[in-house]
Design a protein around this motif. Structure first.
Motif, PDB file in Angstrom:
ATOM      1  N   ASN A  96     -22.423  -8.674   3.437  1.00 46.25           N
ATOM      2  CA  ASN A  96     -21.083  -9.124   3.819  1.00 46.25           C
ATOM      3  C   ASN A  96     -20.305  -8.076   4.619  1.00 46.25           C
ATOM      4  OD1 ASN A  96     -21.400 -11.643   2.689  1.00 46.25           O
ATOM      5  ND2 ASN A  96     -20.579 -11.036   0.702  1.00 46.25           N
ATOM      6  N   HIS A  97     -20.833  -6.855   4.657  1.00 43.90           N
ATOM      7  CA  HIS A  97     -20.243  -5.849   5.529  1.00 43.90           C
ATOM      8  C   HIS A  97     -21.097  -5.641   6.774  1.00 43.90           C
ATOM      9  CE1 HIS A  97     -17.778  -5.018   1.999  1.00 43.90           C
ATOM     10  NE2 HIS A  97     -16.939  -4.433   2.819  1.00 43.90           N
TER      11      HIS A  97
ATOM     12  N   VAL B 230     -22.941  -7.521  -1.077  1.00 44.64           N
ATOM     13  CA  VAL B 230     -21.839  -6.728  -0.510  1.00 44.64           C
ATOM     14  C   VAL B 230     -22.284  -6.075   0.803  1.00 44.64           C
ATOM     15  CG1 VAL B 230     -20.283  -4.771  -0.848  1.00 44.64           C
ATOM     16  CG2 VAL B 230     -20.802  -6.298  -2.764  1.00 44.64           C
TER      17      VAL B 230
ATOM     18  N   ALA C 111      -4.743  -5.784  -0.073  1.00 49.21           N
ATOM     19  CA  ALA C 111      -5.808  -5.213   0.763  1.00 49.21           C
ATOM     20  C   ALA C 111      -7.158  -5.754   0.297  1.00 49.21           C
ATOM     21  CB  ALA C 111      -5.796  -3.687   0.678  1.00 49.21           C
ATOM     22  N   HIS C 112      -7.322  -5.828  -1.012  1.00 58.72           N
ATOM     23  CA  HIS C 112      -8.559  -6.369  -1.566  1.00 58.72           C
ATOM     24  C   HIS C 112      -8.738  -7.838  -1.181  1.00 58.72           C
ATOM     25  CE1 HIS C 112     -11.049  -7.810  -5.136  1.00 58.72           C
ATOM     26  NE2 HIS C 112     -11.839  -6.992  -4.484  1.00 58.72           N
TER      27      HIS C 112
ATOM     28  N   GLN D  22     -14.984 -10.629   4.177  1.00 59.24           N
ATOM     29  CA  GLN D  22     -16.377 -10.635   3.730  1.00 59.24           C
ATOM     30  C   GLN D  22     -16.930 -12.042   3.558  1.00 59.24           C
ATOM     31  OE1 GLN D  22     -17.355  -7.895   0.389  1.00 59.24           O
ATOM     32  NE2 GLN D  22     -15.370  -6.973   0.759  1.00 59.24           N
TER      33      GLN D  22
ATOM     34  N   SER E  71     -11.975  -9.151  -9.866  1.00 61.14           N
ATOM     35  CA  SER E  71     -11.651  -7.723  -9.892  1.00 61.14           C
ATOM     36  C   SER E  71     -10.370  -7.390 -10.649  1.00 61.14           C
ATOM     37  CB  SER E  71     -11.535  -7.186  -8.466  1.00 61.14           C
ATOM     38  OG  SER E  71     -12.782  -7.250  -7.829  1.00 61.14           O
TER      39      SER E  71
ATOM     40  N   SER F  28      -9.752  -7.990   2.411  1.00 55.37           N
ATOM     41  CA  SER F  28     -11.141  -7.543   2.513  1.00 55.37           C
ATOM     42  C   SER F  28     -12.095  -8.668   2.115  1.00 55.37           C
ATOM     43  CB  SER F  28     -11.357  -6.314   1.620  1.00 55.37           C
ATOM     44  OG  SER F  28     -12.733  -6.011   1.512  1.00 55.37           O
TER      45      SER F  28
ATOM     46  N   GLN G  98     -16.562   0.406   3.832  1.00 56.21           N
ATOM     47  CA  GLN G  98     -15.381   0.395   4.689  1.00 56.21           C
ATOM     48  C   GLN G  98     -14.960   1.801   5.130  1.00 56.21           C
ATOM     49  OE1 GLN G  98     -12.017  -2.162   3.362  1.00 56.21           O
ATOM     50  NE2 GLN G  98     -13.455  -3.058   1.920  1.00 56.21           N
ATOM     51  N   LEU G  99     -15.095   2.774   4.235  1.00 56.93           N
ATOM     52  CA  LEU G  99     -14.453   4.060   4.486  1.00 56.93           C
ATOM     53  C   LEU G  99     -15.393   5.193   4.878  1.00 56.93           C
ATOM     54  CD1 LEU G  99     -11.828   4.042   1.591  1.00 56.93           C
ATOM     55  CD2 LEU G  99     -11.594   3.169   3.916  1.00 56.93           C
TER      56      LEU G  99
ATOM     57  N   TYR H  64     -20.007 -12.003  -6.735  1.00 53.86           N
ATOM     58  CA  TYR H  64     -18.960 -11.047  -7.066  1.00 53.86           C
ATOM     59  C   TYR H  64     -18.345 -11.402  -8.414  1.00 53.86           C
ATOM     60  CZ  TYR H  64     -18.829  -9.605  -2.116  1.00 53.86           C
ATOM     61  OH  TYR H  64     -19.145  -9.129  -0.879  1.00 53.86           O
TER      62      TYR H  64
ATOM     63  N   SER I  75     -18.135  -1.943  -1.606  1.00 60.44           N
ATOM     64  CA  SER I  75     -17.379  -2.434  -0.450  1.00 60.44           C
ATOM     65  C   SER I  75     -16.530  -1.317   0.153  1.00 60.44           C
ATOM     66  CB  SER I  75     -16.492  -3.615  -0.881  1.00 60.44           C
ATOM     67  OG  SER I  75     -15.591  -3.964   0.149  1.00 60.44           O
TER      68      SER I  75
ATOM     69  N   TYR J 160      -4.836   2.311   1.588  1.00 60.22           N
ATOM     70  CA  TYR J 160      -5.169   1.420   0.473  1.00 60.22           C
ATOM     71  C   TYR J 160      -4.442   1.875  -0.791  1.00 60.22           C
ATOM     72  CZ  TYR J 160      -9.184  -0.336   3.179  1.00 60.22           C
ATOM     73  OH  TYR J 160      -9.989  -0.911   4.130  1.00 60.22           O
TER      74      TYR J 160
ATOM     75  N   ASN K 203     -11.511  -1.757   9.257  1.00 61.40           N
ATOM     76  CA  ASN K 203     -12.632  -1.279   8.443  1.00 61.40           C
ATOM     77  C   ASN K 203     -13.692  -2.343   8.211  1.00 61.40           C
ATOM     78  OD1 ASN K 203     -11.617   1.311   8.199  1.00 61.40           O
ATOM     79  ND2 ASN K 203     -10.468   0.840   6.339  1.00 61.40           N
ATOM     80  N   HIS K 204     -13.390  -3.587   8.587  1.00 62.10           N
ATOM     81  CA  HIS K 204     -14.412  -4.627   8.554  1.00 62.10           C
ATOM     82  C   HIS K 204     -14.909  -4.944   9.959  1.00 62.10           C
ATOM     83  CE1 HIS K 204     -13.007  -5.129   4.424  1.00 62.10           C
ATOM     84  NE2 HIS K 204     -14.132  -5.744   4.197  1.00 62.10           N
TER      85      HIS K 204
ATOM     86  N   HIS L  45     -16.736  -3.779  -5.722  1.00 60.61           N
ATOM     87  CA  HIS L  45     -15.575  -3.253  -5.013  1.00 60.61           C
ATOM     88  C   HIS L  45     -15.830  -1.823  -4.546  1.00 60.61           C
ATOM     89  CE1 HIS L  45     -11.283  -1.674  -4.989  1.00 60.61           C
ATOM     90  NE2 HIS L  45     -11.316  -2.567  -4.028  1.00 60.61           N
TER      91      HIS L  45
ATOM     92  N   GLU M  88       0.816  -1.195   0.000  1.00 60.73           N
ATOM     93  CA  GLU M  88       0.000   0.000   0.000  1.00 60.73           C
ATOM     94  C   GLU M  88       0.857   1.254   0.000  1.00 60.73           C
ATOM     95  OE1 GLU M  88      -2.811  -0.866  -0.712  1.00 60.73           O
ATOM     96  OE2 GLU M  88      -2.817  -2.911  -0.008  1.00 60.73           O
ATOM     97  N   SER M  89       0.264   2.345   0.287  1.00 57.37           N
ATOM     98  CA  SER M  89       1.016   3.567   0.116  1.00 57.37           C
ATOM     99  C   SER M  89       0.453   4.674   0.986  1.00 57.37           C
ATOM    100  CB  SER M  89       0.950   3.986  -1.335  1.00 57.37           C
ATOM    101  OG  SER M  89      -0.378   3.934  -1.784  1.00 57.37           O
TER     102      SER M  89
END
Lengths: 473, 473
Positions: B220-221, B217, A188-189, A196, A348, A192, B196-197, A345, B192, B345, A220-221, B189, A106-107
């Motif tokens: 699942n959250h 989704v 990260a995905h 889920q 991705s 996540s 999350q955010l 889903y 989701s 992320y 965040n989950h 995504h 990540e960044s």
């Protein structure tokens, strides 16, 4: 059949497999073994040389994992082309600069003003196999357009999953089938989706310090993240036992950010913990390709007899950050649950990237690339250690220097913020690892973080020399 | 005919279709079934094994989607070589076959063995702008390698976000800046990440029926999803007011799966609700490019004076499902919160795809493509309506025919499962929209769903004619 006639010396200090490995490597490098030459089977060669099959197997394994050889199902083991001369497009030696620091996957937004940037997460642009990758993209568009346009398999491109399974077996000792592999658009995905789609418990343990990107995903989950302190050899099993979590996220091959390589004994204890708990280990093997010292230690997943390890891998470090291509290897017992959840889903990851990556791996280009980058990063790593030794000497300690693409400096008695500031004034960017502590105040103030994968050797030497001037003159 | 004689165990924990799937896979892998062997039809095999057709179909479907088998129009189902995948390229009119049905953005495993497949989510391959897209990919690799290799901006490629902002203003009346736009790897995504955010409430309202991918989704959250019934002109505002949620997910331009185009008066009421609640509307504008009747109605986001609409857009319907490229336009008031959360992320869309899409839009090719596809889909839509009128007449009702890439048929007094089965026996695949009801039992049994975007006009006519024979003769 090609003939291999090494002089193996049983009295030598170098083990037989190593002598055989070096002999074959030399034959390839000087052209005595040509591209696509088929090697004798392990049985044939061990009979021929009167050595054990283990010896031959170990030598072949090393050559396979370094990309000199390729094992083709139902055909045998073949010599791969050696890397071509680096294809330079753009400025010689220009490394890929990212918009921001990249811990693991990540960044963040840290400033970068310097001319020499020890940013973690950079990869080297000069050696990126532009031509080979373009060939794969073109082949995907020209001959596999239907794959490239459609949504594609929701689990990920089947051929690519098979290539990943093969690669994991050869390079990491992980035996798995494409059935257990699920592609994702970054780690990260992946984490996540695990949160889920799997019945993970609310409480999840992590190393402290540990990778902040994954910690954020857990939080965040709605997960309750428990910090497990590190010992000399990795996270404390004792603390883990008492913490009430039955899922733990770890980076055993190269603890992030501290750099500990977890020894095999501790790996056994950790697996035992998971087995007794009926719990799961999330093993993030993000940069295991780049190991410079010590014996290779198999991935936890390779040691996992009771199917408790969820393995996370990525192409962001080993190949192409911008591909956004990572993967999960699930235990057999979880694969169906996950696949069922996935029914709602789509996959991705870009199907173009998936197909091109499949072609890139299938043709052996990926293994060659890894080998090339490993050599390059090893040289840079060596140059960095030597420069630190020569320039900074006993005024600093080095933390986590056995592998990977970064290390930490402990600049005794100094403060990170001042160090970063002083370095920046000389045009050198270094970073704080602070954000990987749950409570950043607990990060030792004297730590700074240096990524070296994107910095040329000469710049490394110059950069460390500037650090000396900035910090100690 | 080849003979398949698995031992299927009805008492086993593994479902019958899975046993059959594994048996056939093994036959292929060990060579008992050879390349180009033709498999028995679903009907033949189900009679032979004394299992339901659904069982055989599910097993075949799995093998088709994993590339073990290939369905060849008007010939049957054949064994593929293990390393090869079907190539439809070059055949005029071949549509992109996906591994599975794709409602809105996602997909499920429904059978497809027929020769004419009204699968929702297919796009037309014949008109895909291969050359223009290849030019953009090549330009990205040749002249923007640094963009393509790196992780890239975590919010998404700036130039692409600016192009999207321009496009949204021109085509949907949405005024926004690149600052508010966030790219994501598909709509699931995106949703989701919103969960999350952003501080969305636990209770979220959805149209009933509504798109099952997004419903999953939310669930699942950990969200509590409340169903809001549909009225003639879209969801019931009255029910929404009493439901206790202050976030609602809607598809106002083309309600999925019913196809209602929400009139502007109701849009006003919905916005008023959000304003009074201090809540938010998630507007999924998934196929708004394709509208065939009536006046254009601006997006909710274009009417949103009080900044309560979160807009979801995608390139999966309008351009390229496999790009995995969607986006969110956030209200100004949420953009900073979201951006802060994003610090941990990376961007999940392939940087190559982002850069190529930027070039594709900048050069005007995207708008040309949309125009072309709109004309094409309009012709197909017209052909479908006419064929239904001519062939099926008053025995069916048509639901949701003003826009989009699918419609529903109400086949008066009949049952969906029988209709699907009868159609399949004539080589026509139609689908049930059932899964988009929270309680599938509430879906009217007489509804079937027809996607037409991937079916040529001639096939449409032939397909509907076959439906008449299958259902009414």
């Amino acid at each position: 059949m090609i003939s291999l006639t090494p002089k193996l010396e049983k009295e030598s200090e170098s083990p037989l497999y190593d002598q055989l490995y070096r002999y074959i490597r030399k034959q390839i490098e000087d052209g005595s073994l040509a591209v696509n030459d088929r090697l004798p089977s392990i049985r044939q060669l061990s009979a021929h040389l009167v050595v054990s099959k283990n010896t031959v197997e170990a030598a072949y394994q090393q050559l396979l994992s370094e990309g000199y050889l390729q094992s083709r199902p139902r055909s045998g083991i073949f010599v791969l082309p050696l890397e071509q001369v680096p294809e330079v497009e753009g400025k010689p030696g220009a490394s890929v600069r990212q918009q921001s620091e990249k811990p693991l996957h990540e960044s963040s937004l840290q400033g970068r003003v310097g001319t020499i940037d020890f940013e973690y997460g950079d990869v080297e642009l000069e050696l990126f196999p532009v031509k080979a990758w373009k060939r794969c993209l073109a082949e995907a568009m020209d001959n596999r357009l239907h794959e490239v346009i459609a949504y594609g398999d929701r689990q990920g491109h089947l051929g690519l999953r098979e290539e990943i399974a093969r690669y994991l077996f050869q390079s990491r000792g992980v035996a798995c089938s494409s059935h257990q592999i699920f592609l994702s658009a970054g780690t990260a995905h992946a984490v996540s989706l695990l949160c889920q789609l799997l019945p993970l418990t609310e409480r999840i343990a992590m190393e402290e310090p540990g990778y902040n990107g994954v910690r954020a995903v857990f939080a965040n989950h709605g997960k309750d993240v428990v910090q497990i302190p590190l010992e000399e050899d990795g996270l404390s099993i004792e603390a883990l036992q008492g913490c009430g979590a039955n899922v733990v996220y770890v980076t055993p091959s190269h603890q992030f950010p501290i750099g500990i390589v977890m020894p095999v004994q501790k790996r056994g204890k950790l697996l035992q913990w998971a087995y007794e708990q009926g719990g799961y280990i999330l093993e993030d093997d993000y940069d295991s390709e780049f190991r410079y010292q010590g014996q290779p230690i198999p991935a936890l997943k390779a040691l996992d007899r009771s199917d408790r390890v969820i393995y996370l891998g990525t192409f962001s470090k080993s190949f192409l950050p911008g591909a956004r291509l990572s993967y999960v290897v699930l235990p057999e017992s979880l694969a169906d649950t996950y696949r069922n959840g996935l029914q709602n889903y789509s996959q991705s990851v870009s199907t173009l990237v998936q197909t091109a990556m499949y072609l890139f791996m299938r043709g052996g280009a990926f293994e060659r690339h890894i080998r090339k980058m490993k050599n390059l990063y090893q040289s840079r790593h060596r140059a960095l250690l030597r420069a630190i030794h020569d320039q900074l000497g006993s005024r600093v300690g080095i933390i986590g220097q056995k592998s990977g693409m970064h290390l930490l400096l402990d600049v005794y008695g100094r403060e990170c913020e001042e160090l970063i500031q002083l370095a920046a004034e000389r045009g050198v960017q270094v970073y704080s690892p602070m954000k990987h502590w749950t409570n950043p105040a607990e990060c030792p103030r004297s730590y700074v973080m240096l990524g070296f994968a994107g910095v040329q050797e000469e710049q490394i030497r110059e950069g460390v020399s500037l650090l000396r001037q900035a910090w100690f003159e």
